[in-house]
Design a protein around this motif. Structure first.
Motif, PDB file in Angstrom:
ATOM      1  N   TYR A   1      -7.487   5.125  -0.292  1.00 19.54           N
ATOM      2  CA  TYR A   1      -6.223   4.822  -0.904  1.00 19.54           C
ATOM      3  C   TYR A   1      -6.528   4.629  -2.520  1.00 19.54           C
ATOM      4  CZ  TYR A   1      -3.722   4.315   3.339  1.00 19.54           C
ATOM      5  OH  TYR A   1      -2.810   4.478   4.423  1.00 19.54           O
ATOM      6  N   ASN A   2      -7.648   4.008  -2.869  1.00 21.98           N
ATOM      7  CA  ASN A   2      -7.963   3.446  -4.303  1.00 21.98           C
ATOM      8  C   ASN A   2      -8.421   4.698  -4.986  1.00 21.98           C
ATOM      9  OD1 ASN A   2      -8.178   1.271  -5.798  1.00 21.98           O
ATOM     10  ND2 ASN A   2     -10.420   1.748  -6.202  1.00 21.98           N
ATOM     11  N   ASP A   3      -9.043   5.422  -4.302  1.00 18.51           N
ATOM     12  CA  ASP A   3      -9.267   6.957  -5.223  1.00 18.51           C
ATOM     13  C   ASP A   3      -8.090   7.832  -5.469  1.00 18.51           C
ATOM     14  OD1 ASP A   3     -11.934   6.139  -5.126  1.00 18.51           O
ATOM     15  OD2 ASP A   3     -12.529   7.331  -3.567  1.00 18.51           O
ATOM     16  N   SER A   4      -7.059   7.948  -4.825  1.00 23.43           N
ATOM     17  CA  SER A   4      -5.732   8.383  -4.833  1.00 23.43           C
ATOM     18  C   SER A   4      -4.812   8.357  -6.260  1.00 23.43           C
ATOM     19  CB  SER A   4      -4.796   8.497  -3.904  1.00 23.43           C
ATOM     20  OG  SER A   4      -4.497   7.145  -3.667  1.00 23.43           O
ATOM     21  N   ASN A   5      -5.311   6.867  -6.622  1.00 20.88           N
ATOM     22  CA  ASN A   5      -4.617   6.267  -7.869  1.00 20.88           C
ATOM     23  C   ASN A   5      -2.897   6.340  -7.726  1.00 20.88           C
ATOM     24  OD1 ASN A   5      -6.856   5.792  -9.160  1.00 20.88           O
ATOM     25  ND2 ASN A   5      -7.009   7.879  -9.948  1.00 20.88           N
ATOM     26  N   GLN A   6      -2.456   6.361  -6.522  1.00 21.16           N
ATOM     27  CA  GLN A   6      -0.910   6.349  -6.449  1.00 21.16           C
ATOM     28  C   GLN A   6      -0.553   5.148  -5.538  1.00 21.16           C
ATOM     29  OE1 GLN A   6      -0.032   9.942  -3.939  1.00 21.16           O
ATOM     30  NE2 GLN A   6       2.150   9.521  -3.855  1.00 21.16           N
ATOM     31  N   SER A   7       0.419   4.738  -6.052  1.00 17.24           N
ATOM     32  CA  SER A   7       0.925   3.259  -5.426  1.00 17.24           C
ATOM     33  C   SER A   7       1.902   3.880  -4.172  1.00 17.24           C
ATOM     34  CB  SER A   7       1.931   2.647  -6.299  1.00 17.24           C
ATOM     35  OG  SER A   7       1.264   2.019  -7.314  1.00 17.24           O
TER      36      SER A   7
ATOM     37  N   LEU B   1     -10.430  -3.850  -3.315  1.00 22.76           N
ATOM     38  CA  LEU B   1     -10.730  -2.699  -2.847  1.00 22.76           C
ATOM     39  C   LEU B   1      -9.345  -1.550  -3.135  1.00 22.76           C
ATOM     40  CD1 LEU B   1     -11.697  -3.790   0.874  1.00 22.76           C
ATOM     41  CD2 LEU B   1     -13.218  -2.876  -0.940  1.00 22.76           C
ATOM     42  N   ILE B   2      -8.256  -2.259  -3.327  1.00 23.94           N
ATOM     43  CA  ILE B   2      -6.964  -1.303  -3.652  1.00 23.94           C
ATOM     44  C   ILE B   2      -6.447  -2.112  -4.981  1.00 23.94           C
ATOM     45  CG2 ILE B   2      -5.067  -0.156  -2.732  1.00 23.94           C
ATOM     46  CD1 ILE B   2      -5.969  -0.438   0.012  1.00 23.94           C
ATOM     47  N   GLU B   3      -6.615  -1.464  -6.034  1.00 23.23           N
ATOM     48  CA  GLU B   3      -6.030  -1.950  -7.152  1.00 23.23           C
ATOM     49  C   GLU B   3      -4.459  -1.931  -7.298  1.00 23.23           C
ATOM     50  OE1 GLU B   3      -7.718   0.051 -10.443  1.00 23.23           O
ATOM     51  OE2 GLU B   3      -9.730  -0.735 -10.257  1.00 23.23           O
TER      52      GLU B   3
END
Length: 682
Positions: free
Chosen positions: A32-38, A88-90
């Protein structure tokens, strides 16, 4: 904070750390974090072992088993703290954005955890986990549903007008309107809420219909079970990663949460599944002592055991010693049943005028298998498409009798009673062992048409009534010696059946033993008319068939050489100048299937030459009925040339079959000289 709740959160953290669940959670967060999408909702699947958790904390174990939705909230809070603590997830802002799906590995093997729609009361409002099992009888196409959605308050000054504070997530059994609709109000200021469509999260949904496996007893033509019970189909929802995890006709064990779905005025009990496991019942690991003793008595010959088996088989329906060739073919077909993709199938087509007796015999034989289905004329043999009855408007594929008989027998009755289009479809299935269902997209709300190919893994039984079919058409005059007129049945369809059996003994005029048997059974249906019926019960035959069909057999080099030699020789002698060889390419498969079946029926794991001899005689007899006699020129009833009344008759049969074996070797040497076969003589 409630001390008990805090303790359970600590236990959750300890369990996740010990079981490897925390490591998997961190890995999923990284995606999820690497996708840079909310996202409005971040979905995580956590596998849990209820036994291990109960050992750590009994209260938490009880929550998971009896209040899984509240248990998921405990895991949700722990996972949110982990995400924030470890960064873990910004993009994650609130705890409501985390959706946890708990997947138990199993449930306690206790009656209170088993769901059955035939048992009352059915507590579909408990929102707890149950285990159930059944057979898939209908499957819908995969459609979309709303996993989660973000709502914003329409009052600009309200804190809930921004951020991710109002998140709605799908709950088990909830309809689409429970997750997304226009009349939600803000819990802070009571102003209307409006969905932010950019953050709607969609998932896959599939609706499946299942039935209890007990209903198969009601689909058999004959049964000793006199008990009465109520069974109905139940609806199963497969979501996201579970979509397309089931195959129509298969038997599954599932774990899920029951719910009640309202569709207009109709209420449907359903099960929201979170775990699917293919169920494969183990066959018996033994045969009865009477069969073992019979096997030891007949061990001097590879042919005697199966001869006696066929001779005494189905003594509850027909007298011992009658219909021996047909009964042997039935037993061979029964042991050649399994659910493998590339199985050895053995289909039977019987030509007879004793339709009542043959129908009873086939009905009785069906009950020896768990999946023996007598096709009812009011339903479809093969899968068909209809509109889903749950209001989605999508297509639903209904399993026909052939798919329900997966790994068993589908008895379709009188072949001459079917119309041309049904016979053409049956021929196609016999050739390919698959059927294709066409789903028009425009009719079922899809953008494009679909074609779904379904495997048909069953043996087919059918019969043709000589008397009725001969009245419907004019018989041909150019029949070859030994060839049988099968009426209006297409020749290619007849070739599709592995064995064509002409029931000429007893003749169309019922023999005296059969007449006496029918009269005695009519007077006293429960009576044991023969001593052999007590020694070899129906249950003994059930166990024997289930044991024999699970044997893994291999062809010996001698049997393989004999089969290949006969096949090549037959292709040479069975040909004409116009159509070439009349022997189909499938004949080799049928020979191998028959040989393996005879080895299984003899409780051997190696196919011997003696097995191949029986297979060749049965096939040659069938080919003679289909295409006329050949240079091999077998007798009309080659496997049972005379009655088996005592040991002397068994000895005579052995001598006769040895002569047939010698004749076969001569035939292959003359017409297939390139094949080496063992010609040793004693």
């Amino acid at each position: 904070m409630d001390p008990e709740m805090q303790k359970m959160r600590e236990v959750v953290l300890v369990y996740l750390d010990r079981s490897g669940g925390l490591q998997k959670f961190v890995h999923d967060c990284k995606k999820y974090n690497d996708s840079n999408q909310s996202y409005a909702v971040y979905r995580f699947i956590i596998s849990i072992n209820p036994s291990d958790i109960a050992e750590l904390d009994a209260t938490l174990g009880n929550y998971i088993l009896h209040n899984p939705l509240q248990a998921a909230q405990i895991f949700q809070s722990v996972c949110f703290v982990a995400v924030k603590t470890l960064s873990l997830i910004e993009q994650l802002q609130t705890e409501a954005q985390i959706s946890i799906l708990l997947k138990p590995t199993h449930l306690p093997p206790l009656p209170s955890y088993v769901l059955s729609l035939s048992a009352y009361p059915f507590n579909y409002t408990s929102q707890r986990l149950y285990m159930s099992e059944g057979i898939v009888i209908a499957m819908g196409t995969v459609t979309k549903y709303t996993q989660g959605a973000r709502f914003l308050c329409t009052e600009e000054t309200c804190p809930f007008s921004e951020g991710f504070r109002c998140i709605r997530v799908h709950c088990p059994g909830a309809t689409e309107s429970a997750t997304v609709r226009t009349d939600f109000v803000c819990s802070l200021c009571s102003s209307p809420l409006q969905e932010d469509m950019k953050f709607r999260v969609l998932g896959d949904k599939q609706i499946v219909e299942m039935i209890d496996a007990k209903i198969l007893n009601a689909l058999k033509g004959y049964s000793n079970d006199k008990s009465h019970f109520r069974i109905q189909a139940f609806t199963v929802f497969l979501r996201d990663e579970l979509a397309n995890k089931m195959t129509i006709g298969n038997h599954y064990r599932i774990i899920g949460i029951p719910a009640c779905v309202q569709n207009g005025l109709q209420t449907t009990a359903c099960l929201e599944v979170n775990s699917v496991q293919l169920y494969k019942p183990n066959g018996p690991s033994f045969v009865s002592d009477n069969f073992k003793y019979l096997l030891s008595l007949t061990s001097s010959s590879c042919w005697r055991f199966t001869a006696v088996l066929a001779n005494i088989f189905a003594s509850q329906v027909v007298p011992p010693g009658t219909y021996n060739t047909l009964k042997l073919a039935i037993l061979l077909s029964l042991v050649q049943t399994c659910e493998k993709e590339n199985a050895d199938y053995l289909d039977l087509l019987i030509v007879t005028c004793d339709t009542l007796v043959i129908d009873r015999l086939l009905n009785y034989s069906l009950c020896l298998l768990p999946r023996g289905i007598r096709h009812p004329p009011s339903s479809e043999i093969f899968p068909s498409v209809s509109k889903d009855k749950h209001g989605t408007g999508s297509a639903s594929i209904q399993a026909g009798s052939a798919v329900l008989a997966k790994g068993g027998i589908c008895y379709i009755g009188d072949l001459s009673s079917y119309k041309k289009d049904k016979l053409e479809l049956l021929q196609s299935v016999l050739e390919s062992r698959t059927t294709t269902v066409f789903i028009p997209g425009k009719k079922y709300g899809e953008e494009a048409d679909q074609q779904v190919t379904i495997s048909v893994q069953t043996n087919f039984w059918s019969f043709v009534d000589v008397d009725s079919s001969s009245k419907k058409h004019i018989q041909k005059e150019n029949f070859l010696i030994g060839q049988m007129d099968v009426g209006l049945i297409p020749v290619n369809l007849v070739d599709g059946f592995g064995l064509l059996i002409y029931n000429e003994l007893p003749s169309c005029r019922l023999s005296s033993p059969v007449v006496h048997h029918i009269l005695k059974r009519a007077i006293n249906p429960e009576a044991m008319l023969y001593k052999v019926s007590q020694q070899f019960r129906t249950q003994d035959y059930e166990e024997f068939i289930l044991f024999a069909r699970n044997l893994h057999v291999e062809l010996s080099s001698e049997a393989e050489s004999l089969i290949q030699g006969y096949y090549l020789a037959s292709r040479r002698v069975r040909r004409d100048s116009i159509h070439g060889s009349t022997l189909s390419a499938s004949a080799l498969k049928i020979l191998i299937s028959l040989s393996k079946a005879h080895a299984k029926l003899s409780l051997r794991q190696t196919v011997l030459e003696e097995d191949a001899v029986i297979a060749i005689l049965l096939l040659e007899s069938s080919l003679t009925l289909k295409h006329g006699t050949s240079a091999l020129c077998v007798a009309p009833n080659p496997v049972f040339p005379f009655d088996l009344s005592d040991e002397n008759s068994l000895q005579q049969r052995d001598i006769y079959l040895m002569q047939c074996h010698h004749q076969l070797l001569k035939f292959t040497a003359a017409y297939s000289p390139g094949i080496h076969v063992n010609t040793n003589e004693e």
